[in-house]
Every structure is written in C-alpha cells, then in structure tokens.
Scaffold this motif. Structure first.
Motif, PDB file in Angstrom:
ATOM      1  N   PHE A  40     122.376   1.946  62.808  1.00  9.06           N
ATOM      2  CA  PHE A  40     121.168   2.057  61.998  1.00  9.06           C
ATOM      3  C   PHE A  40     120.010   1.295  62.630  1.00  9.06           C
ATOM      4  N   ALA A  41     120.312   0.111  63.210  1.00  6.11           N
ATOM      5  CA  ALA A  41     119.271  -0.700  63.845  1.00  6.11           C
ATOM      6  C   ALA A  41     118.666   0.041  65.032  1.00  6.11           C
ATOM      7  N   HIS A  42     119.512   0.701  65.831  1.00  6.04           N
ATOM      8  CA  HIS A  42     119.002   1.473  66.968  1.00  6.04           C
ATOM      9  C   HIS A  42     118.184   2.671  66.472  1.00  6.04           C
ATOM     10  N   PHE A  43     118.668   3.302  65.406  1.00  2.00           N
ATOM     11  CA  PHE A  43     117.941   4.447  64.830  1.00  2.00           C
ATOM     12  C   PHE A  43     116.559   4.013  64.348  1.00  2.00           C
ATOM     13  N   GLY A  44     116.533   2.938  63.561  1.00  4.16           N
ATOM     14  CA  GLY A  44     115.265   2.437  63.042  1.00  4.16           C
ATOM     15  C   GLY A  44     114.353   1.923  64.144  1.00  4.16           C
ATOM     16  N   ALA A  45     114.957   1.242  65.141  1.00  3.32           N
ATOM     17  CA  ALA A  45     114.161   0.694  66.241  1.00  3.32           C
ATOM     18  C   ALA A  45     113.484   1.802  67.035  1.00  3.32           C
ATOM     19  N   GLY A  46     114.183   2.920  67.205  1.00  4.00           N
ATOM     20  CA  GLY A  46     113.601   4.045  67.934  1.00  4.00           C
ATOM     21  C   GLY A  46     112.350   4.568  67.252  1.00  4.00           C
ATOM     22  N   TYR A  47     112.422   4.721  65.919  1.00  2.00           N
ATOM     23  CA  TYR A  47     111.273   5.217  65.175  1.00  2.00           C
ATOM     24  C   TYR A  47     110.136   4.193  65.135  1.00  2.00           C
ATOM     25  N   MET A  48     110.484   2.923  64.859  1.00  2.07           N
ATOM     26  CA  MET A  48     109.456   1.900  64.724  1.00  2.07           C
ATOM     27  C   MET A  48     108.746   1.643  66.051  1.00  2.07           C
ATOM     28  N   SER A  49     109.514   1.531  67.132  1.00  2.00           N
ATOM     29  CA  SER A  49     108.894   1.278  68.436  1.00  2.00           C
ATOM     30  C   SER A  49     108.048   2.470  68.868  1.00  2.00           C
ATOM     31  N   GLY A  50     108.524   3.692  68.579  1.00  2.00           N
ATOM     32  CA  GLY A  50     107.750   4.882  68.914  1.00  2.00           C
ATOM     33  C   GLY A  50     106.445   4.944  68.144  1.00  2.00           C
ATOM     34  N   PHE A  51     106.515   4.632  66.840  1.00  3.17           N
ATOM     35  CA  PHE A  51     105.313   4.654  65.998  1.00  3.17           C
ATOM     36  C   PHE A  51     104.286   3.646  66.496  1.00  3.17           C
ATOM     37  N   PHE A  52     104.738   2.412  66.748  1.00  2.00           N
ATOM     38  CA  PHE A  52     103.799   1.369  67.163  1.00  2.00           C
ATOM     39  C   PHE A  52     103.320   1.560  68.601  1.00  2.00           C
ATOM     40  N   THR A  53     104.141   2.182  69.434  1.00  2.00           N
ATOM     41  CA  THR A  53     103.680   2.485  70.793  1.00  2.00           C
ATOM     42  C   THR A  53     102.496   3.434  70.751  1.00  2.00           C
ATOM     43  N   GLU A  54     102.597   4.453  69.897  1.00  2.00           N
ATOM     44  CA  GLU A  54     101.475   5.388  69.736  1.00  2.00           C
ATOM     45  C   GLU A  54     100.246   4.669  69.176  1.00  2.00           C
ATOM     46  N   PHE A  55     100.473   3.792  68.201  1.00  2.00           N
ATOM     47  CA  PHE A  55      99.366   3.032  67.604  1.00  2.00           C
ATOM     48  C   PHE A  55      98.694   2.144  68.646  1.00  2.00           C
TER      49      PHE A  55
ATOM     50  N   ASN B 220      98.777   2.439  71.954  1.00  2.00           N
ATOM     51  CA  ASN B 220      98.108   3.249  72.983  1.00  2.00           C
ATOM     52  C   ASN B 220      96.771   3.802  72.504  1.00  2.00           C
ATOM     53  N   GLY B 221      96.614   3.862  71.189  1.00  2.00           N
ATOM     54  CA  GLY B 221      95.356   4.345  70.632  1.00  2.00           C
ATOM     55  C   GLY B 221      94.269   3.296  70.595  1.00  2.00           C
ATOM     56  N   LEU B 222      94.666   2.016  70.840  1.00  3.04           N
ATOM     57  CA  LEU B 222      93.671   0.945  70.859  1.00  3.04           C
ATOM     58  C   LEU B 222      92.935   0.923  72.195  1.00  3.04           C
ATOM     59  N   GLU B 223      91.767   0.300  72.199  1.00  2.00           N
ATOM     60  CA  GLU B 223      91.007   0.165  73.436  1.00  2.00           C
ATOM     61  C   GLU B 223      91.776  -0.733  74.410  1.00  2.00           C
ATOM     62  N   PRO B 224      91.850  -0.349  75.694  1.00  2.00           N
ATOM     63  CA  PRO B 224      92.551  -1.197  76.677  1.00  2.00           C
ATOM     64  C   PRO B 224      91.947  -2.594  76.711  1.00  2.00           C
ATOM     65  N   GLY B 225      92.801  -3.579  76.876  1.00  2.00           N
ATOM     66  CA  GLY B 225      92.331  -4.960  76.933  1.00  2.00           C
ATOM     67  C   GLY B 225      93.270  -5.885  76.195  1.00  2.00           C
ATOM     68  N   LEU B 226      92.774  -7.070  75.881  1.00  2.00           N
ATOM     69  CA  LEU B 226      93.610  -8.110  75.282  1.00  2.00           C
ATOM     70  C   LEU B 226      94.124  -7.707  73.910  1.00  2.00           C
ATOM     71  N   THR B 227      93.272  -7.082  73.092  1.00  2.00           N
ATOM     72  CA  THR B 227      93.679  -6.702  71.737  1.00  2.00           C
ATOM     73  C   THR B 227      94.900  -5.798  71.771  1.00  2.00           C
ATOM     74  N   ARG B 228      94.892  -4.810  72.663  1.00  2.00           N
ATOM     75  CA  ARG B 228      96.039  -3.905  72.774  1.00  2.00           C
ATOM     76  C   ARG B 228      97.294  -4.682  73.166  1.00  2.00           C
ATOM     77  N   ASN B 229      97.150  -5.588  74.125  1.00  2.00           N
ATOM     78  CA  ASN B 229      98.335  -6.283  74.639  1.00  2.00           C
ATOM     79  C   ASN B 229      98.887  -7.329  73.683  1.00  2.00           C
ATOM     80  N   LEU B 230      98.054  -7.796  72.745  1.00  2.00           N
ATOM     81  CA  LEU B 230      98.551  -8.735  71.743  1.00  2.00           C
ATOM     82  C   LEU B 230      99.624  -8.100  70.871  1.00  2.00           C
ATOM     83  N   PHE B 231      99.571  -6.789  70.712  1.00  2.00           N
ATOM     84  CA  PHE B 231     100.512  -6.093  69.838  1.00  2.00           C
ATOM     85  C   PHE B 231     101.610  -5.360  70.613  1.00  2.00           C
ATOM     86  N   THR B 232     101.700  -5.622  71.924  1.00  2.00           N
ATOM     87  CA  THR B 232     102.683  -4.913  72.747  1.00  2.00           C
ATOM     88  C   THR B 232     104.108  -5.111  72.251  1.00  2.00           C
TER      89      THR B 232
END
Length: 453
Positions: free
Chosen positions: A275-290, A292-304
C-alpha cells in the motif's frame, strides 16, 4: 599510443556477483554475530561488551567489500574489451521492502503519547545537528583551504568531462542537502547549483565514506550509552519509562506464535509495504507534476522532496503503523512483531555495510578531510548542546542520524536502543526532508563565501 576506454577502466568485479550468494553470505554473517553475542562468558562476552553486535553487522560486510569478496557495484571488462556495469540490488530491496515492513512491525505497539512525553530535547538535538551541518561546511572549507588550497581549486578537467560549474563548493552543496535531508534534497542542490554531473561521483563518494564512518562511531557509542549519559548528566527516565511500558505490554501479551499469527504478521508487514508503494507512486507523481509547473529556481527546488517516492513510502508506512497501534492488531507485539522487524533492520544494516569500501578513504584525501572536519564540527556541537541541556545520548545519536543518514538509518540507530523507539527516528528524519533544502541553501551560501575568501 592512446588508451582506449576499456583499457582506462579497471575490472572491479568482486569474487561473488550473484545476489543470491551475496545474501547468503550476509545472512551467515548475521547468524554468526548473533550466535557469538549470545555467549554469556569468555572472549565473546568481553568483546561484545565493547563492540555492539549492530556495529559488527555493519563492519563485516564492509570488510567483505574492501577485500573484493562482494561489492555494491562494479565494472566488468571482457577479453574483447567490452565494459559491462554491474551491481547488487540488495540495498534497494532492503530499503524499499524490508525497511517499511520493519517500521510498521516496530510501530504496532507504540504509545504515541509516551513518545511526545519524551519532551522537546529530541527536537532540540535534531535542530542542533542541522545547525552543525550548516556551519560545519564553511568552517571546514576555511580550515582545509588554509592548509591545502589546492583542494578547493577548481579542477582543470579533460575535455571529455569538462563543464562550466566545477567549483568544489558547488559539489559540497549536494553533501549539505544529503546530510540535512536526504537523497531528494541532495538532488535538489545538484539542480540549484548545477555542479558538473560528470564529476559528481566524487562527492557521492565523500558522502558515503564520511556518513558511514560517522554511523559506525554512533553504533559503537550505543554500547557505552550508560556511561555517556552519566557524563552528560542526562535524565533518561522518560526513555526508560517508554521502553518499560512497551516491554511490559509485550510480556503481558506474549504467546508462542501460531502459523496464523505469523501469516497475519506477514500480511500486516507486506500489505503495508504494498500500500505504501502504491500510495507513494501516486503522491510522488502528483507532486512531481506540481513542482514541474513552478517557475525554475529556488522555490521549485525547495519542494523537490515531495516528488520523492521514498519520502512518501516512509511517511505512509509510519502513518499506517501509528493508526494500527490504536487497534487490536497491536496485540501482535506479543507474537513477536518487533522481533521480526529487528530481523529486517539487521538485514538493512548489512546491506548498508556492503556499500562501504574502507580503502576508498585514501582515494581523495583532500575532500575526505573537508568531510571529516565538517562531521567533527557537527558532532562537537551536538556534544556541547547535549551537555548543556543534559540530553541523553539517545537524542544525540538519533538527532544526528535523522540529519546525516535520513529515514534509512535513523530508525536503525533508534531501534538499537529499543524497538519501541524506532518511530522517533522516523519522525525526525521526515522532518529533515522538509527543511533539508532550505538548510542546505543556507549552508551553501556560507560555503561560497568561505571559498571566495
């Protein structure tokens, strides 16, 4: 005559490359460690009164790697000059499957209220460790730069590996990310400061060597924790109360586990892993898209770190374990839940140990010296603050590893004191992920100033 690529690359294949054989070697080693540590008199009793069994579980695989018997990764060169890269999957399997299984089994009987009753000293020591990393980097650069300026000089590289961002302080920024947060924060710093990835392996090497040596020192200290606590003047009553409460509960519910008990424990452990791997796949995918939608720079990398599946896997596992501790499933502690969790932890320790080749310490002494001074400052500040606030060695050790080792090793150190304490290590390590990038940026800013000076 110019060397070919194959001729330039050495064959580093270990004697055993089959993971099944390597796993067998590690398990036999662990079996021998536990057999000898169970001796109540003679040489082994004296030996293990000085050297903890957990440290030996780390050291013996490291020696096997050092002598070329096993290896975490290698290059194989055929007679025709074909180069093949190889590597062991044991650490990946242990950290992605056995670690979350261990965490949920060790958390089943946790008393979360008692954990919070440990007080603020755990958080203070964790933040002290973070400050130690932030100031340790620039101080190490100043000291080593004074005695060995060439260590900090921007290397002149062959065209094949040349790049625009070869400054040593840029490479060290990735260490600060790793030693405050974890792998996701380390990657974020690599993106923020654009260190030449073709020579990035040297920094990874320093990370592995210094972090593993420090972990080994902490494990040795666990065997002397009573004496250290006495010297610190520490009050360990809250820790002992938690350990006693969990131990008494386990004794109260203790039973000879039936096959049904063992299968339910396996279902709890590996059902949670799935279940943890299942949930991690969805959560990491969702936040990766989020992200990547931020402007490149420090703000984006703070949430990496939010895009890291490992971060979400550990977080989801811990939440599930805590939730289950409020159900009747917590009675499975009496069937040996934390003991099975400890088995998985020891396998993880052995797989971490095999990543360490002790001879690599001599490959880049300048950078190793920076890392060593850096870690000494981190440790010195922790000892100073622990002495001032009379914090137990447990808080010092876990606070440090939650920074330097992250979620993979903080629970190992915490559970070495008692399985019931593993959750403390996890909670602090997850907090480290959250502040890792911003802390590393502060450290890198100071390191850049130090290097310029």
């Amino acid at each position: 005559m110019q060397e070919t690529v194959a001729e330039a690359i050495k064959d580093t294949s270990p004697f055993f490359t089959n993971d099944t054989i390597v796993f067998g070697i590690l398990m036999v080693s662990l079996g021998l460690i536990f057999y000898t540590s169970s001796k109540k008199k003679g040489f082994w009793k004296v030996f293990y009164s000085v050297v903890p069994a957990l440290f030996m579980a780390y050291l013996i695989p490291a020696l096997f790697t050092t002598f070329g018997i096993i290896a975490p990764e290698w290059n194989s060169v055929s007679d025709t000059g074909v180069v093949t890269e190889g590597g062991s999957s044991l650490y990946y399997i242990a950290s992605r499957y056995l670690l979350p299984a261990a965490l949920v089994l060790m958390t089943l009987s946790i008393d979360l209220r008692a954990v919070f009753n440990l007080g603020p000293k755990a958080l203070i020591m964790f933040l002290t460790g973070t400050v130690g990393i932030i100031i340790g980097g620039p101080i190490a650069i100043l000291l080593i730069g004074y005695f060995s300026p060439e260590t900090l000089a921007t290397p002149e590289l062959p065209a094949a590996v040349a790049g625009e961002f070869n400054d040593v302080w840029r490479g060290l920024s990735t260490l600060s990310g790793s030693w405050i947060g974890g792998g996701a924060n380390q990657t974020a710093m690599l993106e923020v400061y654009h260190y030449n990835q073709k020579i990035y392996g040297g920094m990874v090497f320093v990370d592995i060597v210094i972090a593993n040596i420090w972990m080994a020192i902490i494990l040795i200290g666990i065997g002397k924790s009573a004496k250290i606590d006495k010297w610190l003047g520490a009050d360990t009553s809250a820790i002992e109360a938690l350990k006693e409460k969990v131990s008494n509960y386990a004794l109260e519910k203790e039973r000879n586990p039936s096959l049904t008990d063992l299968m339910i424990l396996a279902a709890i452990a590996f059902g949670t892993v799935g279940f943890a791997h299942f949930g991690a796949g969805y959560m990491s995918g969702f936040f990766t898209e989020f992200i990547n939608g931020l402007e490149p720079g420090l703000t984006r990398n703070l949430f990496t770190f939010l895009g890291s599946s490992f971060f979400w896997m550990i977080s989801i596992t811990t939440i599930i374990g805590i939730l289950l501790s409020y159900t009747k499933l917590r009675t499975y502690e009496g069937a040996g839940a934390s003991k099975f969790g400890s088995v998985f932890i020891y396998i993880l320790v052995a797989s971490i140990g095999m990543k360490m080749d002790l001879m690599l310490i001599f490959d880049n002494l300048g950078l190793i010296a920076i890392g060593a001074v850096w870690m000494v400052i981190h440790a010195g500040l922790l000892i100073l603050v622990a002495k001032l606030i009379k914090a137990p060695y447990f808080f010092l050790a876990v606070g440090s590893q939650a920074n330097v080792g992250g979620a993979a090793s903080a629970p190992i150190v915490a559970s070495a004191f008692h399985p019931s304490l593993a959750t403390v290590g996890v909670l602090l390590a997850v907090f480290g992920y959250a502040i890792g990038t911003i802390g590393a940026v502060a450290c890198t800013f100071l390191m850049q100033l130090a290097a310029a000076g």
